[in-house]
Design an enzyme around this catalytic site. Structure first.
Site, PDB file in Angstrom:
ATOM      1  CG  PHE A  40      -0.543  -0.113   2.394  1.00 33.96           C
ATOM      2  CD1 PHE A  40      -0.332   1.182   2.493  1.00 33.96           C
ATOM      3  CD2 PHE A  40      -0.459  -0.775   3.337  1.00 33.96           C
ATOM      4  CE1 PHE A  40       0.724   1.476   4.574  1.00 33.96           C
ATOM      5  CE2 PHE A  40       0.797  -0.670   5.034  1.00 33.96           C
ATOM      6  CZ  PHE A  40       1.070   0.421   5.042  1.00 33.96           C
ATOM      7  NE  ARG A  41       5.539   0.574   2.881  1.00 32.67           N
ATOM      8  CZ  ARG A  41       6.293  -0.859   3.016  1.00 32.67           C
ATOM      9  NH1 ARG A  41       6.518  -0.378   4.879  1.00 32.67           N
ATOM     10  NH2 ARG A  41       6.933  -1.673   2.888  1.00 32.67           N
ATOM     11  CD  GLN A 107       7.142  -5.222   8.219  1.00 34.94           C
ATOM     12  OE1 GLN A 107       8.004  -5.714   7.308  1.00 34.94           O
ATOM     13  NE2 GLN A 107       6.300  -4.052   8.444  1.00 34.94           N
ATOM     14  CG  ASP A 110      -0.653 -11.568   2.930  1.00 36.95           C
ATOM     15  OD1 ASP A 110      -0.833 -12.768   4.383  1.00 36.95           O
ATOM     16  OD2 ASP A 110      -0.129 -10.970   2.847  1.00 36.95           O
ATOM     17  CG  HIS A 125       1.954  -5.200  11.815  1.00 39.74           C
ATOM     18  ND1 HIS A 125       2.276  -4.445  10.822  1.00 39.74           N
ATOM     19  CD2 HIS A 125       2.542  -4.267  13.102  1.00 39.74           C
ATOM     20  CE1 HIS A 125       3.067  -3.972  10.980  1.00 39.74           C
ATOM     21  NE2 HIS A 125       3.388  -3.526  12.251  1.00 39.74           N
ATOM     22  CB  CYS A 133     -17.950  -8.055  19.624  1.00 36.72           C
ATOM     23  SG  CYS A 133     -18.716  -7.158  20.643  1.00 36.72           S
ATOM     24  CB  CYS A 156     -20.998  -8.457  17.660  1.00 36.75           C
ATOM     25  SG  CYS A 156     -20.936  -9.641  19.459  1.00 36.75           S
ATOM     26  CB  CYS A 158     -23.960  -8.282  21.487  1.00 38.54           C
ATOM     27  SG  CYS A 158     -22.389  -6.521  20.892  1.00 38.54           S
TER      28      CYS A 158
HETATM   29 ZN    ZN Z   1     -20.954  -7.946  20.764  1.00 41.74          ZN
END
Ligand code: ZN
Length: 250
Positions: A40-41, A107, A110, A125, A133, A156, A158
Protein backbone atom coordinates in the site's frame (compact mmCIF):
# COMPACT_ATOMS: atom_id res chain seq x y z
CA UNK A 1 15.50 -9.39 -14.42
CA UNK A 2 12.36 -10.99 -13.07
CA UNK A 3 12.68 -14.67 -12.28
CA UNK A 4 16.46 -14.66 -12.70
CA UNK A 5 18.93 -14.47 -9.88
CA UNK A 6 22.67 -14.58 -9.49
CA UNK A 7 23.45 -18.20 -8.58
CA UNK A 8 26.68 -17.25 -6.83
CA UNK A 9 24.81 -14.87 -4.54
CA UNK A 10 22.17 -17.52 -3.80
CA UNK A 11 25.01 -19.87 -2.86
CA UNK A 12 26.40 -17.19 -0.51
CA UNK A 13 23.01 -16.93 1.19
CA UNK A 14 22.77 -20.72 1.42
CA UNK A 15 26.19 -20.78 3.10
CA UNK A 16 25.00 -18.25 5.70
CA UNK A 17 21.87 -20.34 6.37
CA UNK A 18 23.92 -23.54 6.69
CA UNK A 19 26.35 -21.92 9.12
CA UNK A 20 23.60 -20.56 11.39
CA UNK A 21 22.21 -22.69 14.20
CA UNK A 22 19.15 -20.45 14.37
CA UNK A 23 17.61 -18.74 11.34
CA UNK A 24 14.57 -16.48 11.69
CA UNK A 25 12.77 -14.87 8.75
CA UNK A 26 11.21 -11.42 8.94
CA UNK A 27 8.76 -10.69 6.14
CA UNK A 28 6.93 -7.64 4.87
CA UNK A 29 4.60 -6.62 2.07
CA UNK A 30 7.15 -7.45 -0.64
CA UNK A 31 6.72 -11.20 -0.15
CA UNK A 32 3.00 -10.94 -0.96
CA UNK A 33 3.34 -8.80 -4.09
CA UNK A 34 3.76 -11.89 -6.36
CA UNK A 35 0.41 -13.10 -4.95
CA UNK A 36 -1.21 -9.99 -6.35
CA UNK A 37 -1.38 -8.01 -3.12
CA UNK A 38 -0.02 -4.52 -3.69
CA UNK A 39 2.20 -2.87 -1.14
CA UNK A 40 0.00 0.00 0.00
CA UNK A 41 2.97 2.32 0.21
CA UNK A 42 3.38 1.99 -3.55
CA UNK A 43 1.38 4.85 -5.05
CA UNK A 44 -1.26 4.17 -7.65
CA UNK A 45 -1.84 0.53 -6.79
CA UNK A 46 -5.21 -1.12 -6.41
CA UNK A 47 -7.69 -0.38 -3.70
CA UNK A 48 -5.39 1.97 -1.80
CA UNK A 49 -5.14 4.26 -4.77
CA UNK A 50 -7.64 6.90 -3.73
CA UNK A 51 -7.56 6.58 0.01
CA UNK A 52 -5.16 7.42 2.76
CA UNK A 53 -4.76 4.20 4.77
CA UNK A 54 -3.59 6.23 7.75
CA UNK A 55 -7.03 7.81 7.80
CA UNK A 56 -9.34 4.98 6.73
CA UNK A 57 -7.59 2.10 8.52
CA UNK A 58 -7.33 4.04 11.77
CA UNK A 59 -8.95 2.91 15.00
CA UNK A 60 -10.52 6.38 15.18
CA UNK A 61 -12.28 5.74 11.84
CA UNK A 62 -13.60 2.39 13.06
CA UNK A 63 -14.96 3.97 16.26
CA UNK A 64 -16.40 7.07 14.61
CA UNK A 65 -18.09 5.45 11.63
CA UNK A 66 -17.94 1.64 11.50
CA UNK A 67 -20.16 1.60 8.44
CA UNK A 68 -17.71 3.72 6.44
CA UNK A 69 -14.76 1.78 7.85
CA UNK A 70 -16.27 -1.52 6.73
CA UNK A 71 -17.28 -0.14 3.33
CA UNK A 72 -13.59 0.22 2.70
CA UNK A 73 -12.19 -2.63 4.77
CA UNK A 74 -14.80 -5.13 3.64
CA UNK A 75 -13.48 -4.84 0.09
CA UNK A 76 -10.00 -5.47 1.38
CA UNK A 77 -11.21 -8.59 3.21
CA UNK A 78 -12.86 -9.94 0.08
CA UNK A 79 -9.71 -9.32 -1.98
CA UNK A 80 -7.25 -10.73 0.56
CA UNK A 81 -9.41 -13.73 1.43
CA UNK A 82 -9.07 -15.09 -2.12
CA UNK A 83 -5.30 -14.66 -2.47
CA UNK A 84 -2.99 -17.66 -2.59
CA UNK A 85 0.56 -17.99 -1.24
CA UNK A 86 3.37 -17.86 -3.81
CA UNK A 87 6.72 -19.56 -4.30
CA UNK A 88 8.41 -17.33 -1.73
CA UNK A 89 5.99 -18.42 1.01
CA UNK A 90 6.48 -22.03 -0.10
CA UNK A 91 10.27 -21.67 0.02
CA UNK A 92 10.06 -20.61 3.69
CA UNK A 93 7.91 -23.67 4.43
CA UNK A 94 10.54 -25.82 2.70
CA UNK A 95 13.28 -24.28 4.87
CA UNK A 96 11.23 -24.88 8.02
CA UNK A 97 10.48 -28.49 7.02
CA UNK A 98 14.20 -29.11 6.50
CA UNK A 99 14.95 -27.75 9.95
CA UNK A 100 16.72 -24.67 8.54
CA UNK A 101 14.24 -22.06 9.76
CA UNK A 102 13.02 -21.58 13.33
CA UNK A 103 10.22 -19.10 12.73
CA UNK A 104 8.70 -16.45 10.50
CA UNK A 105 7.90 -13.02 11.92
CA UNK A 106 5.60 -11.14 9.57
CA UNK A 107 4.14 -7.66 9.27
CA UNK A 108 1.54 -8.99 6.84
CA UNK A 109 -2.08 -9.52 7.85
CA UNK A 110 -2.97 -11.48 4.70
CA UNK A 111 -2.77 -15.03 6.15
CA UNK A 112 -0.55 -16.20 3.28
CA UNK A 113 2.13 -17.72 5.55
CA UNK A 114 -0.65 -19.63 7.34
CA UNK A 115 -2.13 -20.81 4.07
CA UNK A 116 1.31 -21.91 2.86
CA UNK A 117 1.74 -24.01 6.01
CA UNK A 118 4.33 -22.15 8.09
CA UNK A 119 4.07 -23.47 11.65
CA UNK A 120 6.34 -21.14 13.63
CA UNK A 121 4.59 -17.88 12.81
CA UNK A 122 4.42 -14.55 14.63
CA UNK A 123 2.00 -12.07 13.03
CA UNK A 124 3.05 -8.83 14.70
CA UNK A 125 0.27 -6.79 13.08
CA UNK A 126 -2.39 -9.48 13.61
CA UNK A 127 -4.30 -10.99 10.71
CA UNK A 128 -7.63 -10.90 8.94
CA UNK A 129 -8.27 -14.51 10.05
CA UNK A 130 -10.61 -13.31 12.78
CA UNK A 131 -12.59 -10.26 13.87
CA UNK A 132 -13.74 -9.50 17.40
CA UNK A 133 -16.47 -7.74 19.31
CA UNK A 134 -14.81 -5.33 21.71
CA UNK A 135 -17.97 -5.26 23.84
CA UNK A 136 -18.45 -8.93 24.64
CA UNK A 137 -15.15 -10.35 23.43
CA UNK A 138 -16.60 -12.90 21.00
CA UNK A 139 -14.30 -13.74 18.11
CA UNK A 140 -15.53 -14.62 14.60
CA UNK A 141 -13.68 -16.51 11.86
CA UNK A 142 -13.11 -14.85 8.49
CA UNK A 143 -15.83 -16.89 6.70
CA UNK A 144 -18.35 -15.81 9.31
CA UNK A 145 -17.27 -12.16 9.03
CA UNK A 146 -17.56 -12.25 5.23
CA UNK A 147 -21.10 -13.65 5.55
CA UNK A 148 -21.97 -10.74 7.83
CA UNK A 149 -20.60 -8.14 5.39
CA UNK A 150 -24.05 -7.88 3.79
CA UNK A 151 -25.36 -5.38 6.36
CA UNK A 152 -24.05 -1.88 7.02
CA UNK A 153 -21.16 -3.54 8.85
CA UNK A 154 -20.43 -7.05 10.11
CA UNK A 155 -21.98 -7.16 13.56
CA UNK A 156 -21.61 -9.33 16.59
CA UNK A 157 -24.69 -11.25 17.75
CA UNK A 158 -24.98 -8.47 20.35
CA UNK A 159 -25.38 -5.93 17.53
CA UNK A 160 -22.06 -4.12 17.97
CA UNK A 161 -19.71 -3.71 14.97
CA UNK A 162 -16.86 -6.20 14.72
CA UNK A 163 -13.26 -5.05 14.57
CA UNK A 164 -10.77 -7.01 12.46
CA UNK A 165 -8.02 -8.56 14.61
CA UNK A 166 -5.39 -6.58 12.77
CA UNK A 167 -3.48 -3.76 14.37
CA UNK A 168 -5.07 -0.61 12.97
CA UNK A 169 -3.24 2.68 12.83
CA UNK A 170 -3.46 4.29 16.26
CA UNK A 171 -3.73 0.92 18.03
CA UNK A 172 -1.27 -0.77 20.36
CA UNK A 173 0.51 -3.87 19.14
CA UNK A 174 -0.16 -7.17 20.89
CA UNK A 175 2.50 -7.37 23.58
CA UNK A 176 2.85 -11.16 23.47
CA UNK A 177 3.54 -11.07 19.72
CA UNK A 178 6.12 -8.31 20.16
CA UNK A 179 7.81 -10.13 23.02
CA UNK A 180 8.03 -13.31 20.97
CA UNK A 181 9.39 -11.45 17.92
CA UNK A 182 12.06 -9.74 20.03
CA UNK A 183 13.03 -13.02 21.66
CA UNK A 184 13.38 -14.73 18.26
CA UNK A 185 15.38 -11.86 16.74
CA UNK A 186 17.71 -11.65 19.75
CA UNK A 187 18.42 -15.38 19.61
CA UNK A 188 18.91 -15.63 15.84
CA UNK A 189 22.31 -16.31 14.31
CA UNK A 190 20.83 -15.12 11.04
CA UNK A 191 17.89 -12.78 10.56
CA UNK A 192 16.64 -13.21 7.01
CA UNK A 193 14.76 -10.00 6.16
CA UNK A 194 12.46 -10.47 3.17
CA UNK A 195 10.37 -7.95 1.28
CA UNK A 196 10.36 -5.33 4.00
CA UNK A 197 11.71 -1.82 3.94
CA UNK A 198 12.28 -2.34 7.71
CA UNK A 199 10.87 1.07 8.51
CA UNK A 200 7.76 0.32 10.51
CA UNK A 201 8.01 -0.45 14.20
CA UNK A 202 8.50 -3.07 15.55
CA UNK A 203 10.26 -4.82 12.70
CA UNK A 204 12.52 -1.83 12.06
CA UNK A 205 14.12 -2.48 15.46
CA UNK A 206 14.49 -6.25 15.27
CA UNK A 207 17.73 -6.28 13.20
CA UNK A 208 19.46 -4.39 16.03
CA UNK A 209 18.49 -7.14 18.48
CA UNK A 210 20.02 -9.77 16.20
CA UNK A 211 23.23 -7.76 15.78
CA UNK A 212 23.43 -7.10 19.53
CA UNK A 213 23.18 -10.85 20.10
CA UNK A 214 26.09 -11.49 17.77
CA UNK A 215 23.96 -12.59 14.80
CA UNK A 216 24.08 -11.53 11.17
CA UNK A 217 21.58 -9.96 8.77
CA UNK A 218 20.74 -11.05 5.24
CA UNK A 219 18.32 -8.88 3.30
CA UNK A 220 16.26 -10.02 0.31
CA UNK A 221 14.39 -6.86 -0.61
CA UNK A 222 14.11 -4.68 -3.68
CA UNK A 223 15.09 -1.12 -2.88
CA UNK A 224 17.15 0.30 -0.03
CA UNK A 225 16.60 -0.32 3.67
CA UNK A 226 18.12 1.46 6.65
CA UNK A 227 19.89 -1.81 7.56
CA UNK A 228 21.66 -2.47 4.25
CA UNK A 229 25.00 -1.18 5.55
CA UNK A 230 24.91 -3.65 8.45
CA UNK A 231 23.86 -6.66 6.37
CA UNK A 232 26.29 -9.45 5.56
CA UNK A 233 24.42 -10.00 2.30
CA UNK A 234 21.85 -8.00 0.32
CA UNK A 235 19.94 -9.57 -2.56
CA UNK A 236 17.71 -7.42 -4.77
CA UNK A 237 16.23 -9.90 -7.24
CA UNK A 238 12.67 -11.11 -7.53
CA UNK A 239 11.67 -12.43 -4.10
CA UNK A 240 10.25 -15.75 -5.33
CA UNK A 241 13.26 -16.46 -7.52
CA UNK A 242 15.75 -15.53 -4.78
CA UNK A 243 14.16 -17.78 -2.17
CA UNK A 244 13.66 -20.68 -4.55
CA UNK A 245 17.34 -20.37 -5.51
CA UNK A 246 18.22 -20.44 -1.80
CA UNK A 247 16.28 -23.65 -1.25
CA UNK A 248 17.88 -25.19 -4.34
CA UNK A 249 21.37 -24.20 -3.16
CA UNK A 250 21.05 -25.74 0.30
ZN1 ZN B 1 -20.70 -8.55 21.01
Amino acid sequence: MEGRVDGARAADLAALVRAAASVVALTGAGISVPSGIPDFRTPGTGIWENVDPMEVAHIRAWRADPERFWRFYGDRFAVLGDKRPNGAHAALVALETRGRLDAVITQNVDMLHRKAGTRGLVEVHGSIATSSCLECGVRYELDEVVERLGGPFPACDCGRPLKPDVVLFGEMLQQDAIDRACELAAGADLLLCIGSSLEVWPVGGLPQLTLDGGGELAIVTQGPTQWDHRATLKLEGDVEAELQALVAAL
